[in-house]
Design an enzyme around this catalytic site. Structure first.
Site: not given
Ligand code: HSE
Length: 435
Positions: A12-13, A133, A202
């Site tokens: 996808t990316v 973002i 993250k």
């Molecule tokens: N699986 C992640 C989400 C997206 O649901 O935000 C990719 O970081």
């Protein structure tokens, strides 16, 4: 001068990145300088959303890393290995790297940063947090003059989508998850999202940039939404709150040697309805940064998807292209703001000494004295209560919901143990943090 791009992964990316590079009109003029020179894919035969010349494709990712025509390696294959080794090999070859791989950076960020610093190349990762973002650059550069007090965010779109629908429809977690999977919003194996691991990766990355030092990823207390009961979302609403899966990093002070002590965690959280993050719904992400002296700054937008994630990847490529790092070969050093190496030691706080507001639901029989007992046990541990409410239930017993003021975790836990000793109190059926 054209800059040779090597792409590891055309999912996808990767396809989103290729699509931007193939359609430079109307974008920054530097995009025209970016030339896709080789692309590693798993299967040469698979149908793809972008058309690429067959000679660009290879099934050997190491060939991309060592290809002399490739100046900059874009890693968007995901997973820990071979992604980590390929990133390190690209650095070793003196190439800049752009990656969207939060799992690798959260666990091997120190190793990768040290290798990049030794070679004088950049490894940028804007797409790893918050999809489209821009949040890493602002933390590294635009907000660099601040002392960061707290970073809190909704940084997993899948769980935010599920929570939004549970709140709006009163549907159960299991039924919304099944629907989200059918619609493609949740993976067939949803564990990384619903158990909070993706958000923990993250927040580990955000913490490193916000506080200038890395924290061990595996030590971040992480709780997902997979145990959440819709009735707690309903009760929270009646009390003026919404429930969100929050990832938080905040200062808790410092040790005498200057080590920054941080409270970093991921868990379902009650937010007052007027909190800036409370209105972030669906698959959207948002990150609230609180700094001195800037105050509160919020970043909001699409946290995933081909276009948004590719937008962040290409921004990193442009950054590197703009400073001519790639065109002129390995440089002697890195711009310290863009590279954002660690500049101090950080550690996680001992969880028992933190102070939080809490939401807790008890299941009990409906007899006189139970609420008095609960209040007494909390009082004995110096746990101050904001509210205590009994909700109507369909069956016999009583459901009692307590919201505390900010209280020390150890005393709060001791009070729960004491409350459960009462013969009429059957269970603590839910316990969540409240911001
Ligand atoms: N699986 C992640 C989400 C997206 O649901 O935000 C990719 O970081």
């Amino acid at each position: 001068m054209a800059i040779g791009i090597g792409l590891l992964g055309l999912g996808t990316v990767g396809a989103g990145v290729a699509q931007i590079l193939q359609t430079p009109d109307g974008r920054h003029p530097l995009v025209k300088e970016l030339e896709l020179r080789q692309v590693a894919v798993r299967n040469l035969e698979r149908a793809r959303p972008v058309e690429l010349a067959a000679e660009l494709l290879t099934t050997d990712p190491s060939a991309v890393v060592t290809n002399p025509a490739v100046d900059l390696v874009v890693e968007v294959m995901g997973g820990l290995e071979p992604a980590r080794s390929l990133i390190l090999a690209a650095i070793e070859a003196g190439k800049a790297v752009v990656t969207a791989n939060k799992a690798v950076i959260a666990r091997h960020g120190a190793e990768i940063a040290a290798a990049a610093a030794a070679k004088g190349v950049y490894v940028l990762m804007e797409a790893a947090v918050g999809g489209g973002i821009p949040i890493l650059e602002p933390l590294k550069q635009s907000l660099g003059g601040n002392r960061i007090e707290r970073v809190s965010g909704i940084i997993n779109g899948t769980t935010n989508y599920i929570l939004t629908r549970m709140a709006e429809e009163g549907a159960s977690y299991a039924s919304v998850l099944a629907d989200a999977q059918a619609l493609g919003y949740a993976e067939a194996d949803p564990a990384a999202d619903v158990e909070g691991g993706d958000a923990a990766d993250k927040i580990a990355i955000l913490t490193g940039l916000a506080y200038g030092g890395l924290v061990p990823r595996e030590a971040i207390p992480t709780e997902g939404i997979d145990q959440l009961d819709t009735r707690d979302i309903d009760y929270a609403r009646e009390l003026g709150f919404v429930v969100k899966l929050l990832a938080v990093a905040e200062r808790h002070g410092s040790d005498s040697d200057g080590t920054e002590v941080l409270d970093v965690r991921v868990h379902p959280t009650l937010l007052a309805k007027d909190h800036p993050l409370a209105g972030v719904n669906g698959v959207n992400n948002a990150i609230l940064v609180e700094g001195d002296p800037v105050g509160r700054v919020m970043f909001y937008g699409p946290g995933a998807g081909a276009g948004p994630t590719a937008s962040a990847v290409v921004a990193d490529i442009l950054n590197i292209a703009a400073i001519n790092q790639v065109a002129s070969g390995p440089a002697a050093g890195q711009d310290p703001l863009l590279a954002a190496s660690s500049w101090r030691k950080c550690r996680l706080v001992d969880a028992g000494s933190t102070c939080h507001r809490n939401y807790v639901r008890f299941q009990s029989t409906d007899r006189p004295g139970v609420i008095g007992h609960i209040g007494g046990c909390f009082g004995a541990e110096n746990v101050s209560l904001q509210s205590i409410v009994q909700f109507e239930t369909e069956g016999a017993g009583a459901e009692i919901v307590v919201i505390t003021h900010a209280v020390e975790e150890t005393g709060f836990r001791r009070a729960l143990t004491a409350i459960l000793k009462h013969p009429e109190v059957e269970a603590v059926t839910c316990c969540m943090r409240t911001l």
